[in-house]
Design a protein around this motif. Structure first.
Motif, PDB file in Angstrom:
ATOM      1  N   PRO A 193      16.009  22.451 -59.510  1.00 17.80           N
ATOM      2  CA  PRO A 193      16.643  23.209 -58.431  1.00 17.80           C
ATOM      3  C   PRO A 193      16.229  22.659 -57.073  1.00 17.80           C
ATOM      4  N   PRO A 194      16.968  22.974 -56.017  1.00 17.56           N
ATOM      5  CA  PRO A 194      16.628  22.494 -54.671  1.00 17.56           C
ATOM      6  C   PRO A 194      15.204  22.897 -54.286  1.00 17.56           C
ATOM      7  N   GLY A 195      14.489  21.972 -53.648  1.00 20.74           N
ATOM      8  CA  GLY A 195      13.146  22.282 -53.162  1.00 20.74           C
ATOM      9  C   GLY A 195      12.051  22.180 -54.199  1.00 20.74           C
ATOM     10  N   TRP A 196      12.380  21.749 -55.392  1.00 23.14           N
ATOM     11  CA  TRP A 196      11.390  21.632 -56.471  1.00 23.14           C
ATOM     12  C   TRP A 196      10.409  20.498 -56.156  1.00 23.14           C
ATOM     13  N   GLU A 197       9.125  20.813 -56.118  1.00 19.89           N
ATOM     14  CA  GLU A 197       8.108  19.816 -55.791  1.00 19.89           C
ATOM     15  C   GLU A 197       7.678  19.045 -57.038  1.00 19.89           C
ATOM     16  N   PRO A 198       7.305  17.769 -56.883  1.00 23.18           N
ATOM     17  CA  PRO A 198       6.825  16.982 -58.027  1.00 23.18           C
ATOM     18  C   PRO A 198       5.554  17.608 -58.609  1.00 23.18           C
ATOM     19  N   SER A 199       5.645  18.161 -59.775  1.00 16.16           N
ATOM     20  CA  SER A 199       4.524  18.915 -60.328  1.00 16.16           C
ATOM     21  C   SER A 199       4.647  19.017 -61.840  1.00 16.16           C
ATOM     22  N   ILE A 200       3.547  19.436 -62.449  1.00 17.26           N
ATOM     23  CA  ILE A 200       3.529  19.834 -63.846  1.00 17.26           C
ATOM     24  C   ILE A 200       3.240  21.320 -63.863  1.00 17.26           C
ATOM     25  N   LYS A 201       4.103  22.087 -64.496  1.00 17.63           N
ATOM     26  CA  LYS A 201       3.942  23.535 -64.517  1.00 17.63           C
ATOM     27  C   LYS A 201       3.791  24.004 -65.961  1.00 17.63           C
ATOM     28  N   MET A 202       2.864  24.941 -66.172  1.00 20.02           N
ATOM     29  CA  MET A 202       2.558  25.435 -67.514  1.00 20.02           C
ATOM     30  C   MET A 202       2.710  26.956 -67.578  1.00 20.02           C
ATOM     31  N   ALA A 203       3.116  27.415 -68.759  1.00 19.64           N
ATOM     32  CA  ALA A 203       3.157  28.858 -69.023  1.00 19.64           C
ATOM     33  C   ALA A 203       2.771  29.082 -70.476  1.00 19.64           C
ATOM     34  N   LEU A 204       2.413  30.325 -70.784  1.00 16.35           N
ATOM     35  CA  LEU A 204       2.053  30.712 -72.146  1.00 16.35           C
ATOM     36  C   LEU A 204       3.100  31.709 -72.633  1.00 16.35           C
ATOM     37  N   ILE A 205       3.836  31.328 -73.681  1.00 15.17           N
ATOM     38  CA  ILE A 205       4.888  32.194 -74.211  1.00 15.17           C
ATOM     39  C   ILE A 205       4.634  32.443 -75.695  1.00 15.17           C
ATOM     40  N   ASP A 206       4.445  33.697 -76.049  1.00 15.07           N
ATOM     41  CA  ASP A 206       4.192  34.085 -77.440  1.00 15.07           C
ATOM     42  C   ASP A 206       3.031  33.290 -78.033  1.00 15.07           C
ATOM     43  N   GLY A 207       2.035  33.008 -77.191  1.00 18.29           N
ATOM     44  CA  GLY A 207       0.855  32.290 -77.652  1.00 18.29           C
ATOM     45  C   GLY A 207       1.003  30.791 -77.706  1.00 18.29           C
ATOM     46  N   PHE A 208       2.158  30.265 -77.294  1.00 15.11           N
ATOM     47  CA  PHE A 208       2.394  28.821 -77.348  1.00 15.11           C
ATOM     48  C   PHE A 208       2.647  28.251 -75.951  1.00 15.11           C
ATOM     49  N   GLN A 209       2.356  26.983 -75.810  1.00  9.32           N
ATOM     50  CA  GLN A 209       2.450  26.302 -74.522  1.00  9.32           C
ATOM     51  C   GLN A 209       3.885  25.936 -74.173  1.00  9.32           C
ATOM     52  N   LEU A 210       4.243  26.207 -72.927  1.00 11.22           N
ATOM     53  CA  LEU A 210       5.505  25.751 -72.343  1.00 11.22           C
ATOM     54  C   LEU A 210       5.153  24.890 -71.145  1.00 11.22           C
ATOM     55  N   SER A 211       5.682  23.670 -71.107  1.00 11.31           N
ATOM     56  CA  SER A 211       5.349  22.736 -70.033  1.00 11.31           C
ATOM     57  C   SER A 211       6.611  22.232 -69.353  1.00 11.31           C
ATOM     58  N   LEU A 212       6.521  22.109 -68.053  1.00 10.75           N
ATOM     59  CA  LEU A 212       7.602  21.530 -67.258  1.00 10.75           C
ATOM     60  C   LEU A 212       7.069  20.287 -66.558  1.00 10.75           C
ATOM     61  N   PHE A 213       7.695  19.154 -66.805  1.00 14.92           N
ATOM     62  CA  PHE A 213       7.280  17.903 -66.181  1.00 14.92           C
ATOM     63  C   PHE A 213       8.384  17.440 -65.243  1.00 14.92           C
ATOM     64  N   THR A 214       8.076  17.343 -63.967  1.00 12.13           N
ATOM     65  CA  THR A 214       9.054  16.842 -63.016  1.00 12.13           C
ATOM     66  C   THR A 214       9.297  15.358 -63.284  1.00 12.13           C
ATOM     67  N   GLN A 215      10.569  14.959 -63.251  1.00 11.65           N
ATOM     68  CA  GLN A 215      10.926  13.565 -63.491  1.00 11.65           C
ATOM     69  C   GLN A 215      11.584  12.956 -62.264  1.00 11.65           C
ATOM     70  N   ALA A 216      11.528  11.636 -62.204  1.00 14.80           N
ATOM     71  CA  ALA A 216      12.222  10.931 -61.134  1.00 14.80           C
ATOM     72  C   ALA A 216      13.720  11.223 -61.215  1.00 14.80           C
ATOM     73  N   LYS A 217      14.404  11.054 -60.110  1.00 17.04           N
ATOM     74  CA  LYS A 217      15.852  11.240 -60.002  1.00 17.04           C
ATOM     75  C   LYS A 217      16.282  12.699 -60.191  1.00 17.04           C
ATOM     76  N   GLY A 218      15.363  13.640 -59.868  1.00 13.98           N
ATOM     77  CA  GLY A 218      15.768  15.036 -59.770  1.00 13.98           C
ATOM     78  C   GLY A 218      15.912  15.813 -61.059  1.00 13.98           C
ATOM     79  N   TYR A 219      15.095  15.507 -62.051  1.00 18.17           N
ATOM     80  CA  TYR A 219      15.172  16.226 -63.322  1.00 18.17           C
ATOM     81  C   TYR A 219      13.846  16.881 -63.680  1.00 18.17           C
ATOM     82  N   ILE A 220      13.924  17.823 -64.604  1.00 21.00           N
ATOM     83  CA  ILE A 220      12.747  18.468 -65.174  1.00 21.00           C
ATOM     84  C   ILE A 220      12.815  18.307 -66.687  1.00 21.00           C
ATOM     85  N   GLN A 221      11.731  17.843 -67.255  1.00 19.42           N
ATOM     86  CA  GLN A 221      11.626  17.766 -68.717  1.00 19.42           C
ATOM     87  C   GLN A 221      10.879  19.006 -69.206  1.00 19.42           C
ATOM     88  N   ILE A 222      11.473  19.687 -70.175  1.00 20.46           N
ATOM     89  CA  ILE A 222      10.876  20.889 -70.744  1.00 20.46           C
ATOM     90  C   ILE A 222      10.264  20.546 -72.091  1.00 20.46           C
TER      91      ILE A 222
END
Length: 360
Positions: A193-222
């Motif tokens: 989304p607009p304004g998304w900073e280059p970062s790695i973001k983590m969350a815990l869902i139902d006891g399991f890891q969810l990771s977001l990896f910012t990628q070049a050219k404006g994408y996020i890998q889930i």
């Protein structure tokens, strides 16, 4: 058709390509073979750490890749119920918490540089079907299908850089120990989304890891961990219920998720495991990367470890000599490091939930 070379490298991923470049630069004749027609195949482990960055800079590759496009991560964040729980910034001496480098960019530069050296040959659409051996079972090269025709490639040493399902390793009769980690992984990619900073973001869902990896050219890998073997049953459940958990964890992704992940088919399932072989070297063959030490995605060690393997091998293979004792020394050195990194991966996975505990 018969070819002869000093070194035959099977697998043109980052480790195999880097080794081919470093050897050709040292005037070692090398044939690099790749079973795919196009080198820039899909790849999901595309994050460099400081080890990989140092290697690319040491051999004057980093700046050329940077021109094509890469993205340094500025923070590591842990989120809970849609809110930022804590934020980790990089060590100023390193300057980032990982760098996303599209594999297409990485391989384009490495192979482009390698092709400047006459000792380098790249053979695509070439699949190994067997190893060449003498009566003492020393490996003398490979037999392959190239563009639909059978060829032989005789070499002083064959390098298996052909991944977790390595044909070279299997044909050489080398065993590997497989370690399951209790989870599988769902991959997806969405526009940031607009304004998304280059970062790695983590969350815990139902006891399991969810990771977001910012990628070049404006994408996020889930990267979404799920219970091992659970995907067939998960697919039977309503898709929207599952995806709402992602949106609840990161509300800013609401629109991008709903527009780009519309069914279970928008996820790629990865069977997660690590493996480790006690044998990386035997007469006429050596291995690097996933062929002898598959890593899980945790910590993004896989790409960087394969490149470090390649550098180690390149330092001991010369036009004059390929000494087995030197190969074994390289094997011993790298095995110690890989065993340490695989233990770190297990510890990170087991302790992930503790990152969401805030002590007063």
């Amino acid at each position: 058709m018969n070819y002869k070379t000093d070194v035959c490298i099977v697998g043109a991923g980052p480790g195999g390509a880097l080794l081919a470049y470093l050897l050709a630069k040292q005037n070692v004749s090398v044939i690099l073979i790749e079973r795919h027609q196009k080198i820039a195949k899909a790849f999901r482990g595309e994050h460099l750490n400081e080890v990989g960055e140092e290697i690319l800079k040491k051999y004057d590759l980093y700046s050329k890749i940077e021109e094509l496009g890469l993205l340094a991560m500025e923070s590591l964040e842990y989120w809970e119920n849609g809110k930022l729980l804590k934020k980790i910034l990089p060590d100023p001496k390193i300057g980032h918490l990982g760098i996303h480098v599209p594999q297409a960019h990485l391989l384009q530069v490495i192979l482009g540089e390698a092709q400047q050296f006459p000792p380098f040959t790249l053979m695509t659409n070439t699949k190994v079907i067997d190893l060449l051996m003498n009566d003492e079972e020393r490996i003398l090269g490979v037999k392959a299908m190239c563009e639909g025709k059978e060829v032989t490639i005789e070499s002083r040493i064959t390098i298996g850089a052909d991944g977790r399902y390595s044909t070279v390793r299997k044909k050489a009769g080398i065993e590997v120990s497989k370690i399951k980690h209790g989870y599988d992984l769902l991959w997806a990619r969405i526009p940031a989304p607009p304004g998304w900073e280059p970062s790695i973001k983590m969350a815990l869902i139902d006891g399991f890891q969810l990771s977001l990896f910012t990628q070049a050219k404006g994408y996020i890998q889930i990267g979404w961990n799920i219970e091992e073997g659970s995907f067939p049953e998960l697919r039977k459940q309503p898709f929207t219920t599952f995806i709402e958990k992602l949106i609840q964890a990161f509300p800013i992704l609401d629109r991008s998720v709903k527009e780009n992940i519309t069914s279970w088919n928008d996820f790629v399932l990865l069977d997660v495991y690590s493996n480790f072989s006690e044998t990386w070297v035997r007469d006429g063959v050596a291995f690097l990367g996933d062929a002898v030490h598959t890593m899980t995605p945790t910590g993004a060690f896989g790409l960087n470890s394969a490149m470090k393997d390649a550098e180690c091998l390149a330092q001991i293979i010369t036009p004059e000599e390929i000494n087995k004792l030197d190969l074994i020394q390289c094997e011993t050195e790298r095995k110690k490091e890989i065993e340490k990194l695989q233990k770190i991966q297990i510890e990170k996975e087991q302790n992930f939930a503790t990152q969401f505990v805030i002590y007063s």
